[in-house]
Design an enzyme around this catalytic site. Structure first.
Site, PDB file in Angstrom:
ATOM      1  N   LYS A   1     -44.563 -55.769  69.933  1.00 14.07           N
ATOM      2  CA  LYS A   1     -44.863 -56.643  71.062  1.00 14.07           C
ATOM      3  C   LYS A   1     -43.788 -57.711  71.224  1.00 14.07           C
ATOM      4  O   LYS A   1     -43.445 -58.106  72.342  1.00 14.07           O
ATOM      5  CB  LYS A   1     -46.219 -57.323  70.846  1.00 14.07           C
ATOM      6  CG  LYS A   1     -47.409 -56.386  70.877  1.00 14.07           C
ATOM      7  CD  LYS A   1     -48.683 -57.157  70.505  1.00 14.07           C
ATOM      8  CE  LYS A   1     -49.854 -56.218  70.300  1.00 14.07           C
ATOM      9  NZ  LYS A   1     -51.050 -56.929  69.793  1.00 14.07           N
TER      10      LYS A   1
ATOM     11  N   HIS B   1     -61.541 -50.897  63.805  1.00 13.43           N
ATOM     12  CA  HIS B   1     -60.564 -50.727  64.877  1.00 13.43           C
ATOM     13  C   HIS B   1     -61.275 -50.618  66.222  1.00 13.43           C
ATOM     14  O   HIS B   1     -62.225 -49.845  66.376  1.00 13.43           O
ATOM     15  CB  HIS B   1     -59.716 -49.475  64.639  1.00 13.43           C
ATOM     16  CG  HIS B   1     -58.401 -49.530  65.345  1.00 13.43           C
ATOM     17  ND1 HIS B   1     -58.278 -49.331  66.697  1.00 13.43           N
ATOM     18  CD2 HIS B   1     -57.154 -49.798  64.897  1.00 13.43           C
ATOM     19  CE1 HIS B   1     -57.012 -49.449  67.050  1.00 13.43           C
ATOM     20  NE2 HIS B   1     -56.315 -49.732  65.973  1.00 13.43           N
TER      21      HIS B   1
END
Length: 647
Positions: free
Chosen positions: A631, A158
């Protein structure tokens, strides 16, 4: 200005008894950091840090616009080099306070268990076991329920988690020293030694950059994940299973006798998976060669940990056959091992004739060493065929069989306590991690799979205009190629691919095919658990899943593999060959979420896909892309559509 630097930074709180050890530990670490700042940065740095600390403390106790304005002006006027040092000082300080808080949580947990031995701490494993009993579940029902849990922790690289392994190692060592420091049996001299060691580590932390001087590579991400596997998870997951077994046995006394007899009540409740080295969606640096290296490095860590454990058992398992009985099957196995290792290789550890467990473990250690050497040679690439490693373990199952052999002999000689100890923990580690450590999952965008299939079908003369086909026609063509009776056609397609000139396929397509080839080689060499999943990002249609499955089949057929047909790294392709990888669609847009029930229904209606699904246990895994859905449609719409899609 406080003489101990950051030591007073917890002031202003109401200190209760339960927080007093935490505040004392923060003051202790802050004082040492203050000393380090004076030594490393001089009085100017120390004074600047103190001024910022005292001003922010005052603002936290009660906002004052004048103080805020003064602080803002002071920070704005700092020279850039000094400002950077001030920022680093507080970065290190917050790392130390976070460490102290983690240590305090563990301290509070131990204190609760000590003061309330007959009470279950909320959200603990004991609370879970007692809740199952309170709901009326019998022992067998509770055990079956827990056994059927499947919790998978997926390790990813990440981008928001950028701490260096060096820094993580320093913090881990600091934590261990904090544990030693609060031991009431330590002498004043030992306390002084601990203090100096902590100061040494804080100084090292100050002199270590938070960021690397070069851009991190995927292999750096892999090293970081391996750090956590080695430092925490390799021991932590077995310990978690052991603790859950104990709490179930405490809640259900009828399970206690089974546990004391050496039975493992739980095997794999929590598992690991990894995307590091396999996630190539948007990252061109993740190549087939890197995926192979990640697999080899993971196996190397597993082997080295097992060698360490076997060597420790060897040091302890000095039971004499003149004092305790040893099973005939163990004695026969020892004789067979030693005959296979005759003459004993250089470095082989020899033990007395009457210590059969040590003799068996010595042979096991040597077989692991041979496997480690074999694995190191394989890191050059999956086409390599290392020689001179005969006698190595070929699979984790072989290693497990030897461990079980020792376990059975111990249990037959009333050695339950021994079997449950170090040997039992090693067996549990092999059950959880095998020789592969954690399955690596391959992920790529659906468009990349689609372009690769179009190129392959065009270059081999199967279908020159695949990308122009409508969805039903695509499904029909892919289904025919994947259908079990036509696997020979797929093998022929693989053969034609291998004979194509280099320019017949784009570099991207050849790289994707090599990825699946490496995955197939890993499954043959390291076991099917090493790579078992192919993820399809932005899956829109059933053909997106079928395309990935077709490419995985071509990889299994060894389309460009240098090894000869029928070799261990190139299994034969036939009608009974199971699906090489589970293919998992990732649904990531609002429109795709709405269409997902129909899309999956159409996929499951295809006979060729259902046959592959049966080889995956009849379960189709589907991933939902939370971040990409948000998104696409915003937080509220995304969560509503995710809820509807899951229903």
């Amino acid at each position: 200005m406080a003489s101990d630097g950051l030591a007073a930074s917890t002031g202003g709180r109401k200190t209760g008894d339960r927080f007093r050890p935490l505040h004392e530990e923060v003051r202790f670490l802050g004082a040492l950091l203050g000393e380090v700042l004076r030594e490393q940065g001089g009085e100017e740095l120390f004074v600047a840090v103190e001024r910022v600390r005292l001003a922010t403390r005052q603002l936290r106790q009660g906002f004052d616009g004048r103080v805020e304005q003064e602080l803002t002006g002071f920070l704005s006027g700092l020279p850039t080099p000094l400002a950077l040092q001030v920022a680093r000082a507080f970065t290190v300080y917050f790392e130390l306070t976070n460490l102290a808080e983690q240590h305090h949580r563990a301290r509070r947990r131990r204190e609760y268990q000590r003061l309330h031995p007959h009470q279950a701490q909320p959200a603990s494993l004991r609370a879970l076991a007692l809740e199952l009993r309170a709901r009326g579940l019998a022992a067998g029902e509770a055990l079956d329920l827990v056994r059927n849990l499947s919790i998978e922790l997926v390790l990813t690289a990440h981008p928001t988690e950028a701490a260096r392994r060096t820094v993580l190692g320093i913090l881990r060592d600091l934590y261990a020293l904090l544990d030693r420091r609060e031991n009431p049996r330590t002498t004043p001299a030992e306390q002084d030694e601990i203090r100096e060691r902590i100061k040494e580590l804080i100084t090292l932390r100050w002199q270590t950059s938070e960021i690397r001087s070069r851009r991190p590579e995927v292999i750096d991400e892999l090293r970081r994940v391996l750090f956590f596997m080695d430092a925490t998870l390799f021991d932590g997951l077995p310990t978690l299973h052991e603790a859950l077994e104990r709490e179930l046995a405490r809640a259900y006394p009828e399970l206690a006798s089974r546990l004391s007899a050496g039975e493992r009540l739980l095997v794999q409740v929590v598992r690991l998976r990894s995307w590091v080295g396999g996630d190539r969606d948007g990252n061109p640096e993740v190549t087939a060669a890197l995926t192979w290296e990640a697999l080899c490095r993971q196996r190397d860590l597993a082997i080295r940990r097992y060698m360490r454990a076997v060597r420790l058992l060897m040091a302890r398992f000095a039971q004499s056959s003149r004092l305790v009985p040893v099973s005939p099957e163990l004695m026969a196995s020892v004789a067979a091992d030693e005959e296979a290792l005759s003459p004993p290789p250089l470095g082989f550890i020899r033990w007395s004739e009457d210590e059969p467990y040590r003799r068996k473990l010595a042979a096991m250690y040597w077989r692991l060493e041979l496997l480690r050497r074999h694995n190191l040679a394989l890191q050059a690439g999956w086409h390599e065929r290392p020689e001179g490693t005969a006698g190595r373990y070929r699979s984790a199952q072989e290693f497990m069989a030897d461990l079980r052999l020792i376990e059975r002999s111990l249990l037959a000689a009333r050695g339950q306590a021994i079997a449950r100890g170090g040997l039992g923990r090693l067996i549990r580690q092999v059950e959880l991690f095998g020789f592969h450590l954690a399955p690596i999952e391959v992920r790529q965008h659906s468009d990349v799979y689609g372009h690769a299939v179009a190129e392959v079908l065009r270059a081999t003369g199967v279908e020159p205009r695949y990308e122009a086909l409508e969805e039903p026609a695509r499904q029909g063509l892919l289904g025919r190629l994947l259908d079990a009776p036509n696997l020979q056609e797929l093998a022929g397609l693989s053969g034609r691919l291998a004979g194509l000139p280099p320019r017949a396929l784009s570099q991207a397509t050849r790289e994707l095919l090599r990825t699946f080839e490496a995955a197939a080689a890993a499954r043959a060499e390291m076991g099917p658990q090493s790579v078992d999943t192919c993820l399809v990002s932005m899956a829109h249609e059933p053909s997106d899943v079928l395309e990935a499955l077709l490419l995985a089949r071509l990889g299994e057929a060894g389309w460009g593999m240098g090894s000869p047909a029928g070799s261990p790294l190139r299994p034969p392709l036939g009608a009974d060959t199971p699906a090489p990888l589970r293919v998992v669609p990732i649904v990531e847009t609002i429109d795709d979420l709405r269409a997902a029930p129909a899309t999956l229904g159409a996929l499951l209606a295809l006979p060729a896909f259902r046959r592959h699904l049966s080889s995956w246990g009849g379960v189709l895994e589907v991933m939902l892309g939370y971040s990409d859905t948000t998104k696409d449609g915003g937080y509220l719409a995304a969560n509503w559509e995710l809820y509807r899609a899951q229903r």
